[in-house]
Design a protein around this motif. Sequence first.
Motif, PDB file in Angstrom:
ATOM      1  N   ILE A 158       0.819  -1.218   0.000  1.00  0.00           N
ATOM      2  CA  ILE A 158       0.000   0.000   0.000  1.00  0.00           C
ATOM      3  C   ILE A 158       0.854   1.269   0.000  1.00  0.00           C
ATOM      4  CG2 ILE A 158      -2.061  -1.077   0.964  1.00  0.00           C
ATOM      5  CD1 ILE A 158      -1.248   0.029   3.731  1.00  0.00           C
ATOM      6  N   LEU A 159       2.119   1.129   0.381  1.00  0.00           N
ATOM      7  CA  LEU A 159       3.027   2.279   0.431  1.00  0.00           C
ATOM      8  C   LEU A 159       3.442   2.737  -0.967  1.00  0.00           C
ATOM      9  CD1 LEU A 159       5.070   4.192   1.886  1.00  0.00           C
ATOM     10  CD2 LEU A 159       6.659   2.274   1.897  1.00  0.00           C
ATOM     11  N   PHE A 160       3.861   1.805  -1.805  1.00  0.00           N
ATOM     12  CA  PHE A 160       4.360   2.205  -3.122  1.00  0.00           C
ATOM     13  C   PHE A 160       3.288   2.826  -4.016  1.00  0.00           C
ATOM     14  CE2 PHE A 160       8.144  -0.089  -1.847  1.00  0.00           C
ATOM     15  CZ  PHE A 160       9.108   0.807  -2.273  1.00  0.00           C
ATOM     16  N   PRO A 161       2.055   2.334  -4.007  1.00  0.00           N
ATOM     17  CA  PRO A 161       1.048   3.051  -4.795  1.00  0.00           C
ATOM     18  C   PRO A 161       0.872   4.510  -4.344  1.00  0.00           C
ATOM     19  CG  PRO A 161       0.258   0.857  -4.293  1.00  0.00           C
ATOM     20  CD  PRO A 161       1.529   1.061  -3.504  1.00  0.00           C
ATOM     21  N   ALA A 162       0.973   4.752  -3.041  1.00  0.00           N
ATOM     22  CA  ALA A 162       0.851   6.123  -2.525  1.00  0.00           C
ATOM     23  C   ALA A 162       2.029   6.985  -2.979  1.00  0.00           C
ATOM     24  CB  ALA A 162       0.757   6.107  -1.004  1.00  0.00           C
ATOM     25  N   ILE A 163       3.233   6.436  -2.930  1.00  0.00           N
ATOM     26  CA  ILE A 163       4.422   7.173  -3.380  1.00  0.00           C
ATOM     27  C   ILE A 163       4.369   7.386  -4.889  1.00  0.00           C
ATOM     28  CG2 ILE A 163       6.933   7.005  -3.670  1.00  0.00           C
ATOM     29  CD1 ILE A 163       6.999   5.771  -0.839  1.00  0.00           C
ATOM     30  N   ASN A 164       3.954   6.353  -5.614  1.00  0.00           N
ATOM     31  CA  ASN A 164       3.854   6.472  -7.077  1.00  0.00           C
ATOM     32  C   ASN A 164       2.880   7.578  -7.475  1.00  0.00           C
ATOM     33  OD1 ASN A 164       5.625   4.328  -7.310  1.00  0.00           O
ATOM     34  ND2 ASN A 164       4.031   2.826  -7.706  1.00  0.00           N
ATOM     35  N   LYS A 165       1.809   7.714  -6.729  1.00  0.00           N
ATOM     36  CA  LYS A 165       0.817   8.757  -7.019  1.00  0.00           C
ATOM     37  C   LYS A 165       1.461  10.138  -6.903  1.00  0.00           C
ATOM     38  CE  LYS A 165      -3.694  10.465  -5.575  1.00  0.00           C
ATOM     39  NZ  LYS A 165      -4.782  10.310  -4.589  1.00  0.00           N
ATOM     40  N   ILE A 166       2.256  10.342  -5.878  1.00  0.00           N
ATOM     41  CA  ILE A 166       2.940  11.621  -5.667  1.00  0.00           C
ATOM     42  C   ILE A 166       4.005  11.822  -6.755  1.00  0.00           C
ATOM     43  CG2 ILE A 166       4.385  12.975  -4.089  1.00  0.00           C
ATOM     44  CD1 ILE A 166       1.513  12.499  -3.030  1.00  0.00           C
ATOM     45  N   ALA A 167       4.781  10.777  -7.035  1.00  0.00           N
ATOM     46  CA  ALA A 167       5.887  10.874  -7.994  1.00  0.00           C
ATOM     47  C   ALA A 167       5.397  10.946  -9.443  1.00  0.00           C
ATOM     48  CB  ALA A 167       6.829   9.686  -7.830  1.00  0.00           C
ATOM     49  N   GLY A 168       4.217  10.453  -9.687  1.00  0.00           N
ATOM     50  CA  GLY A 168       3.696  10.451 -11.049  1.00  0.00           C
ATOM     51  C   GLY A 168       4.272   9.342 -11.915  1.00  0.00           C
ATOM     52  N   CYS A 169       4.870   8.344 -11.267  1.00  0.00           N
ATOM     53  CA  CYS A 169       5.427   7.212 -12.003  1.00  0.00           C
ATOM     54  C   CYS A 169       5.658   6.058 -11.032  1.00  0.00           C
ATOM     55  CB  CYS A 169       6.754   7.586 -12.671  1.00  0.00           C
ATOM     56  SG  CYS A 169       8.089   7.933 -11.512  1.00  0.00           S
ATOM     57  N   GLU A 170       5.972   4.909 -11.588  1.00  0.00           N
ATOM     58  CA  GLU A 170       6.313   3.746 -10.777  1.00  0.00           C
ATOM     59  C   GLU A 170       7.771   3.896 -10.341  1.00  0.00           C
ATOM     60  OE1 GLU A 170       6.835   1.066  -8.537  1.00  0.00           O
ATOM     61  OE2 GLU A 170       4.863   0.650  -9.399  1.00  0.00           O
ATOM     62  N   PHE A 224      12.986  10.343  -2.637  1.00  0.00           N
ATOM     63  CA  PHE A 224      12.005   9.320  -2.275  1.00  0.00           C
ATOM     64  C   PHE A 224      11.293   9.709  -0.977  1.00  0.00           C
ATOM     65  CE2 PHE A 224      11.001   5.456   0.131  1.00  0.00           C
ATOM     66  CZ  PHE A 224      10.202   4.762  -0.773  1.00  0.00           C
ATOM     67  N   MET A 225      12.061  10.147   0.019  1.00  0.00           N
ATOM     68  CA  MET A 225      11.460  10.533   1.302  1.00  0.00           C
ATOM     69  C   MET A 225      10.599  11.791   1.151  1.00  0.00           C
ATOM     70  SD  MET A 225      11.861   8.292   3.544  1.00  0.00           S
ATOM     71  CE  MET A 225      11.326   9.220   4.989  1.00  0.00           C
ATOM     72  N   GLY A 226      10.968  12.669   0.239  1.00  0.00           N
ATOM     73  CA  GLY A 226      10.127  13.836  -0.038  1.00  0.00           C
ATOM     74  C   GLY A 226       8.764  13.396  -0.551  1.00  0.00           C
ATOM     75  N   TYR A 227       8.757  12.433  -1.460  1.00  0.00           N
ATOM     76  CA  TYR A 227       7.486  11.880  -1.936  1.00  0.00           C
ATOM     77  C   TYR A 227       6.718  11.250  -0.774  1.00  0.00           C
ATOM     78  CZ  TYR A 227       9.431  12.181  -6.730  1.00  0.00           C
ATOM     79  OH  TYR A 227       9.974  12.606  -7.917  1.00  0.00           O
ATOM     80  N   PHE A 228       7.423  10.471   0.030  1.00  0.00           N
ATOM     81  CA  PHE A 228       6.801   9.791   1.159  1.00  0.00           C
ATOM     82  C   PHE A 228       6.121  10.787   2.106  1.00  0.00           C
ATOM     83  CE2 PHE A 228       7.187   8.400   5.602  1.00  0.00           C
ATOM     84  CZ  PHE A 228       6.409   7.259   5.568  1.00  0.00           C
ATOM     85  N   MET A 229       6.801  11.885   2.380  1.00  0.00           N
ATOM     86  CA  MET A 229       6.256  12.863   3.329  1.00  0.00           C
ATOM     87  C   MET A 229       5.040  13.612   2.788  1.00  0.00           C
ATOM     88  SD  MET A 229       9.609  14.287   5.319  1.00  0.00           S
ATOM     89  CE  MET A 229      10.778  14.346   3.978  1.00  0.00           C
ATOM     90  N   GLU A 230       4.805  13.530   1.486  1.00  0.00           N
ATOM     91  CA  GLU A 230       3.659  14.213   0.886  1.00  0.00           C
ATOM     92  C   GLU A 230       2.422  13.318   0.752  1.00  0.00           C
ATOM     93  OE1 GLU A 230       3.276  17.493   0.218  1.00  0.00           O
ATOM     94  OE2 GLU A 230       5.202  17.647   1.254  1.00  0.00           O
ATOM     95  N   ILE A 231       2.495  12.100   1.232  1.00  0.00           N
ATOM     96  CA  ILE A 231       1.349  11.189   1.139  1.00  0.00           C
ATOM     97  C   ILE A 231       0.197  11.751   1.961  1.00  0.00           C
ATOM     98  CG2 ILE A 231       0.489   8.885   1.729  1.00  0.00           C
ATOM     99  CD1 ILE A 231       3.336   7.838   1.150  1.00  0.00           C
ATOM    100  N   SER A 232      -0.980  11.770   1.368  1.00  0.00           N
ATOM    101  CA  SER A 232      -2.157  12.301   2.060  1.00  0.00           C
ATOM    102  C   SER A 232      -2.985  11.165   2.657  1.00  0.00           C
ATOM    103  CB  SER A 232      -3.018  13.123   1.097  1.00  0.00           C
ATOM    104  OG  SER A 232      -3.576  12.269   0.113  1.00  0.00           O
ATOM    105  N   THR A 233      -3.984  11.536   3.434  1.00  0.00           N
ATOM    106  CA  THR A 233      -4.826  10.543   4.099  1.00  0.00           C
ATOM    107  C   THR A 233      -5.963  10.046   3.217  1.00  0.00           C
ATOM    108  OG1 THR A 233      -6.191  12.284   5.071  1.00  0.00           O
ATOM    109  CG2 THR A 233      -4.348  11.449   6.399  1.00  0.00           C
ATOM    110  N   ASP A 234      -6.083  10.550   1.989  1.00  0.00           N
ATOM    111  CA  ASP A 234      -7.209  10.122   1.171  1.00  0.00           C
ATOM    112  C   ASP A 234      -6.964   8.813   0.424  1.00  0.00           C
ATOM    113  OD1 ASP A 234      -5.422  11.864  -0.126  1.00  0.00           O
ATOM    114  OD2 ASP A 234      -6.825  12.299  -1.738  1.00  0.00           O
ATOM    115  N   GLY A 235      -5.781   8.260   0.491  1.00  0.00           N
ATOM    116  CA  GLY A 235      -5.506   6.961  -0.121  1.00  0.00           C
ATOM    117  C   GLY A 235      -5.518   5.867   0.935  1.00  0.00           C
ATOM    118  N   VAL A 236      -5.340   4.638   0.503  1.00  0.00           N
ATOM    119  CA  VAL A 236      -5.371   3.492   1.409  1.00  0.00           C
ATOM    120  C   VAL A 236      -4.252   3.588   2.458  1.00  0.00           C
ATOM    121  CG1 VAL A 236      -5.180   0.969   1.592  1.00  0.00           C
ATOM    122  CG2 VAL A 236      -6.452   1.998  -0.303  1.00  0.00           C
ATOM    123  N   PHE A 237      -3.023   3.845   2.004  1.00  0.00           N
ATOM    124  CA  PHE A 237      -1.904   3.912   2.951  1.00  0.00           C
ATOM    125  C   PHE A 237      -2.120   5.015   3.985  1.00  0.00           C
ATOM    126  CE2 PHE A 237       2.357   5.517   4.162  1.00  0.00           C
ATOM    127  CZ  PHE A 237       2.813   4.394   4.825  1.00  0.00           C
TER     128      PHE A 237
END
Length: 189
Positions: free
Chosen positions: A98-110, A122-135
């Motif tokens: 569930i983590l990688f789909p959330a990061i991919n959404k922020i990054a705009g790619c796999e 990578f951590m910058g993407y991670f820190m931008e994950i919002s609560t509206d996704g599964v992760f």
Amino acid sequence: MIGELPKSITINGEEWDIRTHFQDILKIIVAFGDPNLDGAEKIYICLHILYEGFDEMPESDYETAFREALRFIDCDMPESKKRGKSVRTMDWEHDESILFPAINKIAGCEVRSLPYLHWWTFMGYFMEISTDGVFGNVLRLRQKKRNKKTPLDKAEKEFWAANRELCEIRTKLSEEEKATKERLKQMLK
């Protein structure tokens, strides 16, 4: 310089190139969580993975190298910004699906298919994950459950019950602990 991503660490006046691809750092983090490794093994794995040419590093530099490695892994966050000990609300291995789909959404790619992605990016993407996704939702529910001040509402309880395997982080047991647990089970039969 501001905005530059580090690719080396200076240890006692000598500059050492480091591996900065996020997958290398995740290997280190996985080793840190491995109950079958002792502290010295975890430190060795960290230094061996992070520092290119580690075999040439003087043993007298290991302590400083490890301290600097942790600082790099923490994205050079000042000590005053780090939180104190807290209950773990995520696990890199457990949450991978569930983590990688959330990061991919922020990054705009796999991101796992990229030949290179700096750990700090990578951590910058991670820190931008919002609560509206599964992760983000699972993290929010874990934090709520651990806080205990705000109980889960009916819908949150239903989600937790339906997704218990996803929501609950199990404690990793060493092989010795697993064997002991199995012996106790057999004795209680």
